[in-house]
Write a protein that holds these residues in place. Sequence first.
Motif, mmCIF file in Angstrom:
data_model
loop_
_atom_site.group_PDB
_atom_site.id
_atom_site.type_symbol
_atom_site.label_atom_id
_atom_site.label_comp_id
_atom_site.label_asym_id
_atom_site.label_seq_id
_atom_site.Cartn_x
_atom_site.Cartn_y
_atom_site.Cartn_z
ATOM 1 N N PRO A 66 0.822 -1.206 0.000
ATOM 2 C CA PRO A 66 0.000 0.000 0.000
ATOM 3 C C PRO A 66 0.858 1.258 0.000
ATOM 4 O O PRO A 66 2.016 1.252 0.413
ATOM 5 C CB PRO A 66 -0.785 -0.107 1.305
ATOM 6 C CG PRO A 66 0.150 -0.856 2.199
ATOM 7 C CD PRO A 66 0.860 -1.840 1.310
ATOM 8 N N GLY A 67 0.262 2.338 -0.457
ATOM 9 C CA GLY A 67 0.895 3.645 -0.379
ATOM 10 C C GLY A 67 0.171 4.505 0.638
ATOM 11 O O GLY A 67 -0.954 4.194 1.056
ATOM 12 N N ALA A 68 0.795 5.584 1.030
ATOM 13 C CA ALA A 68 0.166 6.516 1.981
ATOM 14 C C ALA A 68 -1.155 7.008 1.398
ATOM 15 O O ALA A 68 -1.214 7.416 0.241
ATOM 16 C CB ALA A 68 1.096 7.685 2.265
ATOM 17 N N GLY A 69 -2.194 6.935 2.204
ATOM 18 C CA GLY A 69 -3.512 7.392 1.783
ATOM 19 C C GLY A 69 -4.427 6.285 1.284
ATOM 20 O O GLY A 69 -5.628 6.512 1.119
ATOM 21 N N TRP A 70 -3.887 5.086 1.056
ATOM 22 C CA TRP A 70 -4.758 3.991 0.630
ATOM 23 C C TRP A 70 -5.769 3.713 1.727
ATOM 24 O O TRP A 70 -5.437 3.697 2.918
ATOM 25 C CB TRP A 70 -3.952 2.726 0.374
ATOM 26 C CG TRP A 70 -3.295 2.670 -0.970
ATOM 27 C CD1 TRP A 70 -2.824 3.712 -1.699
ATOM 28 C CD2 TRP A 70 -3.033 1.505 -1.722
ATOM 29 N NE1 TRP A 70 -2.273 3.269 -2.856
ATOM 30 C CE2 TRP A 70 -2.386 1.904 -2.895
ATOM 31 C CE3 TRP A 70 -3.254 0.155 -1.508
ATOM 32 C CZ2 TRP A 70 -1.981 0.998 -3.865
ATOM 33 C CZ3 TRP A 70 -2.838 -0.747 -2.471
ATOM 34 C CH2 TRP A 70 -2.219 -0.332 -3.647
ATOM 35 N N THR A 71 -7.002 3.492 1.332
ATOM 36 C CA THR A 71 -8.073 3.208 2.282
ATOM 37 C C THR A 71 -8.839 1.982 1.811
ATOM 38 O O THR A 71 -9.110 1.837 0.617
ATOM 39 C CB THR A 71 -9.033 4.408 2.409
ATOM 40 O OG1 THR A 71 -8.280 5.556 2.817
ATOM 41 C CG2 THR A 71 -10.117 4.147 3.432
ATOM 42 N N ALA A 72 -9.163 1.117 2.735
ATOM 43 C CA ALA A 72 -9.940 -0.084 2.444
ATOM 44 C C ALA A 72 -11.069 -0.189 3.460
ATOM 45 O O ALA A 72 -10.941 0.281 4.591
ATOM 46 C CB ALA A 72 -9.055 -1.329 2.514
ATOM 47 N N TRP A 73 -12.163 -0.795 3.052
ATOM 48 C CA TRP A 73 -13.274 -1.047 3.971
ATOM 49 C C TRP A 73 -13.094 -2.436 4.567
ATOM 50 O O TRP A 73 -12.939 -3.418 3.835
ATOM 51 C CB TRP A 73 -14.612 -0.959 3.240
ATOM 52 C CG TRP A 73 -15.756 -1.098 4.178
ATOM 53 C CD1 TRP A 73 -16.551 -2.194 4.363
ATOM 54 C CD2 TRP A 73 -16.226 -0.106 5.093
ATOM 55 N NE1 TRP A 73 -17.485 -1.942 5.337
ATOM 56 C CE2 TRP A 73 -17.310 -0.664 5.800
ATOM 57 C CE3 TRP A 73 -15.829 1.193 5.387
ATOM 58 C CZ2 TRP A 73 -17.999 0.035 6.776
ATOM 59 C CZ3 TRP A 73 -16.520 1.888 6.359
ATOM 60 C CH2 TRP A 73 -17.592 1.311 7.037
ATOM 61 N N ALA A 74 -13.083 -2.525 5.903
ATOM 62 C CA ALA A 74 -12.932 -3.810 6.589
ATOM 63 C C ALA A 74 -14.312 -4.380 6.899
ATOM 64 O O ALA A 74 -15.051 -3.825 7.710
ATOM 65 C CB ALA A 74 -12.117 -3.640 7.862
#
Length: 145
Positions: A66-74
């Motif tokens: 991942p890179g800074a700022g990546w967002t995922a829904w858990a």
Amino acid sequence: MTHNEALAALDIAVQPVVEAVGVDVPPASPAPGQCWIVGAEPVGAWAGQAGTLAGWTASGWRFLPPGAGWTAWAKDSGLPARHDGSGWTLGVVSAARVEIGGVQVVSDRQAAIDTPDGGAFVDPEARAALTNVINALRAHGLIDP
């Protein structure tokens, strides 16, 4: 990278939804398209992939750093997981302000408010109510303690 591998990577990286965050042991029977955020001490097929997005494809595991700022829904917690460039945080939302219906409802934290004390003309019930309001604002982090 072949065309199919690129598509598999896109499936994992674009608008990711993960089964869980911080998992160290790969699931026994993943379904194609399922993803996880690998934990700090991964084993088995995930060894050496700490902190990556692990997605199961028809060709096996695919890992994306991942890179800074990546967002995922858990899915397991119902919370967002965000990568800050050095690690994942779960359920933390950073903002400069909060708006509801276009109306700002929360802004920067304000200075501390002194708890009412003393005074001859203040009703004790009013003083208790003001103290409760101030304590609630402090507990919510809206004013300094």
